[in-house]
Each structure stands twice: as C-alpha cells, then as structure tokens.
Design a protein around this motif. Structure first.
Motif, PDB file in Angstrom:
ATOM      1  N   VAL A 167      -4.151   2.100   8.143  1.00 42.23           N
ATOM      2  CA  VAL A 167      -4.798   2.150   6.827  1.00 42.23           C
ATOM      3  C   VAL A 167      -6.216   2.695   7.002  1.00 42.23           C
ATOM      4  CG1 VAL A 167      -3.482   0.195   5.880  1.00 42.23           C
ATOM      5  CG2 VAL A 167      -5.709  -0.217   6.933  1.00 42.23           C
ATOM      6  N   ASN A 206       1.017   1.711  -3.684  1.00 43.12           N
ATOM      7  CA  ASN A 206      -0.256   1.646  -4.404  1.00 43.12           C
ATOM      8  C   ASN A 206      -1.348   2.140  -3.468  1.00 43.12           C
ATOM      9  OD1 ASN A 206       0.608  -0.235  -6.829  1.00 43.12           O
ATOM     10  ND2 ASN A 206       1.444  -1.128  -4.968  1.00 43.12           N
ATOM     11  N   SER A 207      -2.251   2.976  -3.964  1.00 47.13           N
ATOM     12  CA  SER A 207      -3.325   3.455  -3.104  1.00 47.13           C
ATOM     13  C   SER A 207      -4.675   3.209  -3.757  1.00 47.13           C
ATOM     14  CB  SER A 207      -3.147   4.939  -2.783  1.00 47.13           C
ATOM     15  OG  SER A 207      -3.146   5.702  -3.959  1.00 47.13           O
ATOM     16  N   ASN A 208      -5.706   3.247  -2.914  1.00 46.25           N
ATOM     17  CA  ASN A 208      -7.076   2.995  -3.359  1.00 46.25           C
ATOM     18  C   ASN A 208      -7.174   1.653  -4.076  1.00 46.25           C
ATOM     19  OD1 ASN A 208      -8.174   5.419  -2.329  1.00 46.25           O
ATOM     20  ND2 ASN A 208      -7.265   6.521  -4.033  1.00 46.25           N
ATOM     21  N   THR A 266      -2.085   5.112   5.757  1.00 41.36           N
ATOM     22  CA  THR A 266      -2.178   6.416   6.407  1.00 41.36           C
ATOM     23  C   THR A 266      -0.857   6.886   6.967  1.00 41.36           C
ATOM     24  OG1 THR A 266      -2.768   5.400   8.516  1.00 41.36           O
ATOM     25  CG2 THR A 266      -4.576   6.112   7.093  1.00 41.36           C
ATOM     26  N   TRP A 300      -8.567   0.503  -0.220  1.00 44.82           N
ATOM     27  CA  TRP A 300      -7.677   0.676   0.921  1.00 44.82           C
ATOM     28  C   TRP A 300      -6.494   1.574   0.574  1.00 44.82           C
ATOM     29  CZ3 TRP A 300      -9.111  -1.264   5.564  1.00 44.82           C
ATOM     30  CH2 TRP A 300     -10.175  -2.172   5.557  1.00 44.82           C
ATOM     31  N   THR A 301      -6.099   2.397   1.553  1.00 45.84           N
ATOM     32  CA  THR A 301      -4.979   3.324   1.415  1.00 45.84           C
ATOM     33  C   THR A 301      -4.218   3.354   2.730  1.00 45.84           C
ATOM     34  OG1 THR A 301      -6.262   4.689  -0.106  1.00 45.84           O
ATOM     35  CG2 THR A 301      -4.356   5.724   0.910  1.00 45.84           C
ATOM     36  N   SER A 355     -10.102   2.903   4.702  1.00 47.59           N
ATOM     37  CA  SER A 355     -10.822   2.395   3.536  1.00 47.59           C
ATOM     38  C   SER A 355     -11.920   3.371   3.156  1.00 47.59           C
ATOM     39  CB  SER A 355     -11.413   1.009   3.811  1.00 47.59           C
ATOM     40  OG  SER A 355     -12.425   1.078   4.791  1.00 47.59           O
ATOM     41  N   HIS A 356     -12.261   3.340   1.872  1.00 52.84           N
ATOM     42  CA  HIS A 356     -13.327   4.165   1.325  1.00 52.84           C
ATOM     43  C   HIS A 356     -14.195   3.261   0.475  1.00 52.84           C
ATOM     44  CE1 HIS A 356     -11.006   7.660   2.582  1.00 52.84           C
ATOM     45  NE2 HIS A 356      -9.953   7.059   2.058  1.00 52.84           N
ATOM     46  N   LEU A 381       0.812  -1.215   0.000  1.00 50.39           N
ATOM     47  CA  LEU A 381       0.000   0.000   0.000  1.00 50.39           C
ATOM     48  C   LEU A 381       0.847   1.268   0.000  1.00 50.39           C
ATOM     49  CD1 LEU A 381      -2.952  -0.946   2.368  1.00 50.39           C
ATOM     50  CD2 LEU A 381      -3.025  -0.569  -0.104  1.00 50.39           C
ATOM     51  N   SER A 382       2.095   1.163   0.411  1.00 53.97           N
ATOM     52  CA  SER A 382       2.954   2.355   0.377  1.00 53.97           C
ATOM     53  C   SER A 382       3.282   2.755  -1.061  1.00 53.97           C
ATOM     54  CB  SER A 382       4.239   2.120   1.171  1.00 53.97           C
ATOM     55  OG  SER A 382       5.098   1.217   0.514  1.00 53.97           O
TER      56      SER A 382
END
Length: 92
Positions: free
Chosen positions: A67, A35-37, A84, A81-82, A69-70, A32-33
């Motif tokens: 992390v 790649n986001s969303n 934080t 997921w992203t 989520s939206h 995730l560091s």
C-alpha cells in the motif's frame, strides 16, 4: 497452529497469532482493492477493527510495498491509503 482447507488441499498458515495478523492484513487489502484514497478510520469502520490496529497494519503493509499513502495526516490534508499490488487471482 492454523491451516486453510480447500476441497483438494490444505495450506499451513502458521501460528494462530500470525494467522490472525495475516487475516487482518488481508481484510485491509481486500477493502482497498475496491476502494482507493481512503482514510484509516474509514477502513477501520468498514472492516470492524480498531483504528489503531488498522493504522499499525497499514504501516506494515506500506513497508511490504503493498500500500501507499498520500497526505500528511493533518487537518485539511488527511493521510489517504491506496493498494499498490494487483489482487487478481487472489484467494480469500
């Protein structure tokens, strides 16, 4: 027992099961560091872990504030997921 060795020191990582959990969480955070969303299934495929395991760990990471989520996780509104926290200075 699990330890991490470096040239100058060592670090106690805990029991093997705890170390394995930490390693899997680190894999998710590392992904995730860069790649986001991202949907949990995509993360699971990228890091070669079962999707259910990744979803469970993402929820733990969210509780830890690492992390967010939206999305509702339904058709046409996937849960994305992203990360934080800053990964700057992070050691694998």
């Amino acid at each position: 027992m699990s330890i991490r060795l470096s040239r100058d020191s060592f670090e106690y990582l805990g029991a093997t099961k705890e170390s394995d959990l930490a390693s899997k969480k680190d894999s998710i955070l590392n992904y995730l560091s860069e790649n986001s969303n991202i949907e949990s299934n995509t993360i699971a495929q990228a890091i070669n872990l079962p999707a259910g395991t990744v979803r469970r760990l993402l929820h733990l990471l969210r509780e830890e504030g690492k992390v967010v989520s939206h999305g509702k996780g339904v058709k046409n509104d996937p849960e994305l997921w992203t990360i934080t926290e800053s990964r700057e200075g992070y050691e694998d």
